[in-house]
Scaffold this motif. Sequence first.
Motif: not given
Length: 111
Positions: A28-52
């Motif tokens: 039912x799910x994919x468990x994803x790791x997102x690694x970011x450095x200070x100052x990196x960003x992800x612009x405004x977006x939406x997900x087609x399904x609920x997320x945690x």
Amino acid sequence: MNTASLLDNITYQENGKPTVTVLLKTSSTKEVRIVMKTGQFMKEHTAPFPIIIELFDGSIDFGVNGKNQDLKKGDMIALDANVPHDLTCISNCIIRLSISVLDGVERIKSI
């Protein structure tokens, strides 16, 4: 049984983009790791399904519908499908993202 580690093989990219890795996939799910450095960003977006989202380490400025809040190590947030959100890394962070198995990691990498 599947196992994975949020801490193995951590790579902070220098090109301004977060590192996105699928750690586990269940029925039912994919468990994803997102690694970011200070100052990196992800612009405004939406997900087609609920997320945690769980902030495993570091801190981020997390915007939902234009309202920002600081998330720190250990904080979690759940969003329904199609809720606009963005994030900016305040200090190097590791994020665990739970998405629907029907959602694609390519979508996340393109943000």
